[in-house]
Design an enzyme around this catalytic site. Structure first.
Site, mmCIF file in Angstrom:
data_model
loop_
_atom_site.group_PDB
_atom_site.id
_atom_site.type_symbol
_atom_site.label_atom_id
_atom_site.label_comp_id
_atom_site.label_asym_id
_atom_site.label_seq_id
_atom_site.Cartn_x
_atom_site.Cartn_y
_atom_site.Cartn_z
ATOM 1 N N SER A 1 102.612 80.035 38.148
ATOM 2 C CA SER A 1 103.154 78.760 38.609
ATOM 3 C C SER A 1 102.167 78.063 39.526
ATOM 4 C CB SER A 1 104.465 78.980 39.375
ATOM 5 O OG SER A 1 104.901 77.797 40.016
ATOM 6 N N TYR B 1 109.535 82.724 45.953
ATOM 7 C CA TYR B 1 109.066 82.438 44.595
ATOM 8 C C TYR B 1 107.555 82.222 44.586
ATOM 9 C CZ TYR B 1 109.011 80.111 39.985
ATOM 10 O OH TYR B 1 108.768 79.755 38.686
#
Length: 326
Positions: free
Chosen positions: A221, A234
């Site tokens: 990501s 995250y």
């Protein structure tokens, strides 16, 4: 004293010229109508632009209930046999990026197994879409945090589809927290166990069956590159996935197995409305340079590229950002 000094009249000439240039530019800027820059559309078809409908879903989210419907089928993408005869196992393959990757892998000639948590309707639709491409699809319902499920998923994939050539680690858990104090141990543990343990456990199980020439593609990501202040846990796991990718790429080089990652920016998937508040979902992706989130079909070709021995045989341990501009 310097050996040479510019004459005052020459200096004044330079200053006057620079100020004239400055004035010319200012005049040109004033004459231009200030327009809000439109979202970038450079693909084979146009993609939806925020604001979207305000919406929120319970975890894990449903693609069938998402509006606008994510664009995953890539109708202008033509397969050319890049994955002929291969078998791929995709975690989180029921929806979002995973669904789009499953479709293109099938279009390139691979049979596909998809692992998913509980989204039966989404998984069944992905299975139908893979089979519409003329390939087999195996649906595997379970939790990637569970070592026994990971082992069973791999074994069933090999038993039913005959082999395992590509593993796509893609399943993820994400929920925003505005402060670290708001984040519970349970929240942190869920993120780490899903996003890191899940990748480790599935990889460990898959390697028993992967032969030279096989590939692993992880979903990282942009948050693992630059962080996100509301996604502390995250971001940490995605940075860990990037490091895992680089280290595992080196670790498996002697076995002729390549390992790479795709690092997406914002992508319109069920992960988002099951994470953010409804008003935040409405403007999701509006702040990236392209002024819109990616659609899943815009990510999937990167996964084909990294899985295909014809395209990326000299690439391992790399992170490929697909982030909508910098």
């Amino acid at each position: 004293m310097c050996p040479y000094e510019t004459e005052d009249n020459e200096v004044e000439t330079v200053v006057e010229r620079q100020r004239e240039i400055q004035d010319d530019v200012a005049d040109a800027d004033r004459k231009k109508t200030k327009k809000k820059r439109a979202a970038m559309q450079a693909g084979a078809r146009s993609y939806p632009v925020p604001p979207y409908q305000a919406q929120h879903q319970d975890k894990p989210g449903s693609e069938a209930d998402l509006a606008p419907t994510p664009m995953y089928d890539a109708p202008f993408y033509k397969g050319s046999g890049k994955l002929d005869g291969m078998v791929a196992l995709i975690t989180g393959g029921d929806s979002g990026i995973g669904r789009a990757v499953a479709i293109l892998y099938a279009r390139e000639g691979a049979d596909v197994a998809i692992a998913y948590l509980s989204e039966d309707e989404d998984a069944a639709e992905t299975g139908r879409l893979v089979e519409a491409e003329g390939r087999k699809c195996l649906l595997l319902r379970g939790d990637v945090r569970d070592p026994s499920f990971c082992q069973t998923a791999v074994e069933k994939s090999v038993d039913v589809l005959g082999r395992l050539d590509v593993l796509v680690n893609n399943a993820a858990f994400q929920v925003h927290s505005k402060t670290i104090e708001d984040m519970t141990i349970e929240h942190f543990d869920e993120t780490v166990k899903t996003n890191l343990y899940g990748y480790f456990l599935m990889t460990k199980a898959a390697l028993d069956y992967m032969k030279p020439g096989a590939t692993i593609v992880n979903t990282g990501s942009t948050t693992g590159i630059g962080g996100n202040w509301q996604l502390l846990d995250y971001s940490m796991t995605k940075g860990g996935i990037h490091a895992f990718t680089r280290a595992l790429g080196s670790n498996l080089m002697s076995r002729n197995i390549r390992v790479n990652a795709v690092a997406p920016g914002p992508v319109w998937t069920p992960l988002n409305p099951s994470d953010r508040e409804a008003d935040e979902v409405a403007v999701f992706g509006a702040n990236v340079p392209m002024k819109r989130p990616a659609q899943p079909e815009e990510l999937a070709p990167a996964y084909v590229f990294l899985a295909s021995p014809q395209c990326s045989s000299y690439i391992t341990g790399e992170i490929l950002p697909v982030v909508g501009g910098y």
